[in-house]
Design a protein around this motif. Structure first.
Motif, PDB file in Angstrom:
ATOM      1  N   VAL A   1     -11.294   1.937  10.974  1.00 57.37           N
ATOM      2  CA  VAL A   1     -10.934   2.375   9.629  1.00 57.37           C
ATOM      3  C   VAL A   1     -10.266   3.734   9.690  1.00 57.37           C
ATOM      4  O   VAL A   1     -10.284   4.409  10.715  1.00 57.37           O
ATOM      5  N   GLY A   2      -9.700   4.136   8.552  1.00 58.18           N
ATOM      6  CA  GLY A   2      -9.064   5.448   8.501  1.00 58.18           C
ATOM      7  C   GLY A   2      -8.260   5.641   7.243  1.00 58.18           C
ATOM      8  O   GLY A   2      -8.371   4.885   6.275  1.00 58.18           O
ATOM      9  N   ALA A   3      -7.433   6.666   7.265  1.00 54.22           N
ATOM     10  CA  ALA A   3      -6.679   7.100   6.085  1.00 54.22           C
ATOM     11  C   ALA A   3      -5.641   6.071   5.671  1.00 54.22           C
ATOM     12  O   ALA A   3      -5.025   5.408   6.506  1.00 54.22           O
ATOM     13  N   ARG A   4      -5.455   5.947   4.347  1.00 61.43           N
ATOM     14  CA  ARG A   4      -4.386   5.085   3.843  1.00 61.43           C
ATOM     15  C   ARG A   4      -3.032   5.724   4.096  1.00 61.43           C
ATOM     16  O   ARG A   4      -2.108   5.064   4.568  1.00 61.43           O
ATOM     17  N   ALA A   5      -2.904   6.994   3.756  1.00 63.46           N
ATOM     18  CA  ALA A   5      -1.639   7.708   3.978  1.00 63.46           C
ATOM     19  C   ALA A   5      -1.665   8.302   5.376  1.00 63.46           C
ATOM     20  O   ALA A   5      -1.671   9.522   5.565  1.00 63.46           O
ATOM     21  N   CYS A   6      -1.701   7.437   6.380  1.00 63.54           N
ATOM     22  CA  CYS A   6      -1.861   7.914   7.752  1.00 63.54           C
ATOM     23  C   CYS A   6      -0.541   8.421   8.322  1.00 63.54           C
ATOM     24  O   CYS A   6       0.537   8.165   7.788  1.00 63.54           O
ATOM     25  N   SER A   7      -0.648   9.134   9.427  1.00 60.10           N
ATOM     26  CA  SER A   7       0.539   9.609  10.134  1.00 60.10           C
ATOM     27  C   SER A   7       1.017   8.538  11.106  1.00 60.10           C
ATOM     28  O   SER A   7       0.340   7.537  11.348  1.00 60.10           O
ATOM     29  N   ALA A   8       2.195   8.773  11.679  1.00 65.31           N
ATOM     30  CA  ALA A   8       2.705   7.846  12.700  1.00 65.31           C
ATOM     31  C   ALA A   8       1.769   7.816  13.903  1.00 65.31           C
ATOM     32  O   ALA A   8       1.559   6.758  14.516  1.00 65.31           O
ATOM     33  N   TYR A   9       1.194   8.962  14.225  1.00 64.17           N
ATOM     34  CA  TYR A   9       0.219   9.034  15.325  1.00 64.17           C
ATOM     35  C   TYR A   9      -0.986   8.150  15.031  1.00 64.17           C
ATOM     36  O   TYR A   9      -1.429   7.364  15.872  1.00 64.17           O
ATOM     37  N   GLY A  10      -1.519   8.258  13.804  1.00 60.70           N
ATOM     38  CA  GLY A  10      -2.688   7.468  13.435  1.00 60.70           C
ATOM     39  C   GLY A  10      -2.407   5.979  13.461  1.00 60.70           C
ATOM     40  O   GLY A  10      -3.225   5.193  13.941  1.00 60.70           O
ATOM     41  N   ALA A  11      -1.252   5.581  12.924  1.00 61.66           N
ATOM     42  CA  ALA A  11      -0.896   4.158  12.917  1.00 61.66           C
ATOM     43  C   ALA A  11      -0.759   3.623  14.340  1.00 61.66           C
ATOM     44  O   ALA A  11      -1.194   2.509  14.646  1.00 61.66           O
TER      45      ALA A  11
END
Length: 353
Positions: free
Chosen positions: A102-112
């Motif tokens: 799970v994680g942020a909806r407005a994620c960064s490219a790094y997170g995705a």
């Protein structure tokens, strides 16, 4: 409240109380709450819900059914009364070896990128990826599992016949085909803010552990992680840039000791997998040729000056405390390996062209 009441009465008995056909006892809901339940009951049409879920190839399961995941019972009184399920697999069997990502909806490219790669690697190891089918990390996790040919479970805050958010419509269809969609809400129900929070407890309880890839300080993903911790599930976090607000919540979780730092699928599997069977590989830096030298040879190599003139054997013998004969022997060994070269009566480090 409903979960507590179901411990002392059957579902049909509770329905009789709410509908007013049976007098409430001393432990039953207060008048105001009972009136609220009664008002909502008028709008309920169980038959229509069952017809609608069957039309989309789904089903409704309750505690005691062979497909019911018993780990949801850890939620106690807040355990779902039932689940609407869409997909061909057995939810109980898939949940036995599952992990939430799970994680942020407005994620960064790094997170995705990390969320997708981590989920794909876990899927390749035979783990089922569970997430909330939302934008951002959730979508990346589902897509990573599907791309690796794995199975994924989407826990929705709306009916299983709905596609929310609309931008993930095709992804949600793919999950239903390759995995499972589930929800506490009957078909046709739309999501609300409170329903997302309720959904998170199901994600936490259903899985062996929860990985938070990216989350700000007020991210809803942190509520999933806290629920997982309270349920004695493994809680893990992926570190991000210290300058990123999107990783601040994860960092705080790790710093407080509420989550374990993980960087890849091997480390996740080691925590949530079988003892001794899912060990992460040992990490070490590259082995250099110099690391393979015997101690005496390494000592002589350290005594060779870095300048162009080098040094005679006698000087290196004084530096190392070894005899001149042993130093000379080691120098020839080092020369055959390319670590040193002879320069007249001196020995020096090789000149690089």
């Amino acid at each position: 409240m409903i979960g507590r009441l179901l411990r002392s009465t059957t579902a049909s008995g509770l329905l009789e109380i709410i509908s007013g056909r049976t007098d409430p006892g001393p432990d039953d809901p207060s008048g105001a709450r009972l009136a609220s339940y009664r008002a909502r009951l008028r709008a309920v049409n169980p038959g229509a819900g069952l017809e609608r879920v069957e039309a989309c190839g789904g089903r409704f399961i309750i505690p005691g059914d062979c497909e019911w995941p018993s780990q949801l019972d850890d939620l106690g009184d807040s355990r779902p009364i039932g689940l609407w399920v869409r997909g061909t697999g057995s939810l109980r069997l898939l949940a036995l070896r599952s992990v939430a990502v799970v994680g942020a909806r407005a994620c960064s490219a790094y997170g995705a990128h990390v969320g997708g790669e981590l989920s794909a690697q876990l899927a390749e190891r035979g783990w089922v990826i569970v997430s909330g089918a939302a934008y951002g990390i959730d979508a990346a996790a589902h897509r990573g599992a599907l791309a690796a040919g794995g199975t994924t479970v989407g826990v929705l805050a709306c009916g299983v016949d709905m596609a929310y958010p609309p931008g993930n419509t095709q992804l949600i269809r793919n999950i239903a085909e390759q995995g499972i969609l589930l929800s506490e809400l009957p078909p046709g129900e739309h999501p609300t803010r409170a329903r997302f929070v309720l959904r998170n407890r199901v994600i936490a309880a259903l899985t062996r552990g929860t990985v938070v890839v990216e989350a700000a300080m007020r991210s809803g993903a942190l509520s999933t992680a806290r629920r997982a911790r309270d349920l004695n599930r493994h809680t893990m976090g992926v570190a991000g840039p210290v300058t990123s607000e999107l990783s601040a919540g994860v960092h705080a979780l790790i710093r407080s000791g509420a989550a374990t730092l993980v960087t890849d699928a091997g480390e996740v599997a080691e925590l949530i997998g079988a003892i001794g069977d899912d060990l992460a590989p040992d990490r070490s830096g590259p082995v250099l040729p110099r690391d393979l030298l015997e101690p005496a040879a390494a000592q002589v190599l350290d005594a060779v000056p870095a300048d162009a003139n080098g040094a005679p054997v006698e000087r290196m013998a004084r530096r190392t405390g070894l005899s001149a004969d042993e130093v000379l022997q080691r120098l020839y060994e080092l020369g055959s390996l390319g670590h040193v070269e002879r320069f007249g009566a001196h020995w020096r480090l090789p000149r690089r062209r």
